[in-house]
Design a protein around this motif. Sequence first.
Motif, short mmCIF file in Angstrom:
data_model
loop_
_atom_site.label_atom_id
_atom_site.label_comp_id
_atom_site.label_asym_id
_atom_site.label_seq_id
_atom_site.Cartn_x
_atom_site.Cartn_y
_atom_site.Cartn_z
N LEU A 64 0.84 -1.19 0.00
CA LEU A 64 0.00 0.00 0.00
C LEU A 64 0.88 1.24 0.00
O LEU A 64 1.76 1.38 0.84
N PHE A 65 0.65 2.13 -0.96
CA PHE A 65 1.32 3.42 -1.02
C PHE A 65 0.35 4.50 -0.59
O PHE A 65 -0.85 4.43 -0.88
N SER A 66 0.87 5.54 0.06
CA SER A 66 0.05 6.68 0.43
C SER A 66 0.86 7.95 0.28
O SER A 66 2.08 7.96 0.46
N ILE A 67 0.16 9.03 -0.09
CA ILE A 67 0.78 10.35 -0.10
C ILE A 67 -0.32 11.37 0.18
O ILE A 67 -1.21 11.59 -0.66
N VAL A 68 -0.30 11.93 1.38
CA VAL A 68 -1.32 12.87 1.83
C VAL A 68 -0.64 14.10 2.41
O VAL A 68 0.59 14.19 2.43
N SER A 69 -1.44 15.05 2.91
CA SER A 69 -0.89 16.35 3.30
C SER A 69 -0.27 16.38 4.68
O SER A 69 0.77 17.02 4.89
N THR A 70 -0.88 15.71 5.65
CA THR A 70 -0.43 15.83 7.04
C THR A 70 -0.42 14.49 7.75
O THR A 70 -1.02 13.51 7.28
N VAL A 96 3.54 -1.30 3.94
CA VAL A 96 2.91 0.00 3.76
C VAL A 96 4.02 1.02 3.51
O VAL A 96 4.98 1.10 4.28
N VAL A 97 3.90 1.77 2.41
CA VAL A 97 4.92 2.74 2.02
C VAL A 97 4.27 4.12 2.00
O VAL A 97 3.32 4.35 1.24
N ASP A 98 4.77 5.03 2.81
CA ASP A 98 4.20 6.37 2.82
C ASP A 98 5.18 7.37 2.24
O ASP A 98 6.33 7.44 2.65
N CYS A 99 4.69 8.18 1.28
CA CYS A 99 5.52 9.16 0.59
C CYS A 99 5.23 10.59 1.03
O CYS A 99 5.70 11.53 0.40
N SER A 100 4.44 10.75 2.08
CA SER A 100 4.09 12.09 2.57
C SER A 100 5.27 12.71 3.32
O SER A 100 6.25 12.05 3.63
N THR A 101 5.13 14.00 3.64
CA THR A 101 6.09 14.68 4.50
C THR A 101 5.40 14.95 5.82
O THR A 101 4.53 15.82 5.91
#
Length: 320
Positions: A64-70, A96-101
Motif C-alpha cells: 500500500l502506497f500513500s501520499i497525503v498532506s499531514t 505500507v509505504v508512505d511518501c508524505s512529508t
Amino acid sequence: MAQNTQRIGWVGMGRMGFPMAERLLKDGYDVSIWNRTRSKAEPLAVQGGKIVDRLADLADMDVLFSIVSTGKDLEEVYFGKNGVVSGGSGKVPGVVVDCSTIAVDESAAIRKRLRAAGADFIAAPVSGNAKVIKAGKLSAVASGPEAAFRKVEPMILVFAPNGVSYVGEGELARVCKIAHNVMLGVVIENLIEITLLANKMGVPRHAFLSFMNNSVMGSTFTRYKSPALVNLDWTTTFTPELLRKDLDLGLELGREHDVPMPVTAATREVLQSHFGAAMLKKNPDEYLQKDFAALAETMALAAGMTLESEKKNVPTGLES
C-alpha cells in the motif's frame, strides 16, 4: 517481489499522487486506488487503475502506497473509523509505504501501530513536483526495515527513477525530507531576494536567472522555478502553508537536538509575512493556495517594487 506481479493499493490523488500512481500503471502494475474525492481518481481507470469506494478495500493488497498532506490525514487513512487497517476486514497490507512529508514523532507512532497490526512500514518521501515526475526526474529517500524496503524498491524506482536512497531504520527518511524542504524554503527566499536586488538595479529577471542557472550555483530547482519568477506564474506546485509546516518541523528538530538554525528561522519569518500580505488581496484564501514562489510579490512589496511579467519563454530544465 517480482516486478508487476504484486497488487498495489494507492491512497492520495493530489498533485503528486496522481502522476506517481500513473507511472506504476504505465509500467504494468496492478493498482487499486482510493481518493477522498473519487472523481480525481477516475481518469486513471482508463489506464487500468481499479477505483475502490472504501479504504478497507485496500487492506488485502501486497503493498500500500500513500501520499497525503499531514500526519493527521495519514493516521485517519490507516486507523480512522473506515481506515485501511481499522475498516473491519481483519487484513492488512504486507508492506505500507508512505511518501508524505510528516513529523518524525507522527511517523514513529504510525509505525508502531502498523507493526502491531502485522505490516512493515517504509517511510519514502519524495523530492520534486508534478512536472519533475513527468520529466522522469523524481527522487526519493527511504527508511524502515531493510528487507521490506528491498521488496518495494523496484516499485519506488518506477515513479522516482532518479534514485531512492535507503538511509536506515526508523524515521531517518523523515529527517532527510524535512531537511530537504527546509533547504527548499531557504533557497527560494534567497533566490527571490537576489533576483529582486538585481532587478531593481536594472537587470531583467530573465537575464539574471539565466546567468545564475548557467553558473555553478544553478540547480534543477533554480531552473524550474525561473519561469515563475520571470513571468509571475504562480501555478501551484507547493503551497506556502505546506512550506511553513515543513520549516516548523525543521526548527522543532533543531530545538530538540540543540542544532542552531538561524537561517531557517529568518526564512520562516519572511514566509510568515507572505500570509499577512495575502490579506491585501481580494481573496486571501485563494491567493494562499497559489505556489509558494508567489512570495516574490511580498518581498517585492517590502522592496518598494511592483512586479510585472517579463513575458519571456524561459526553459525549465525539465524539457524532454
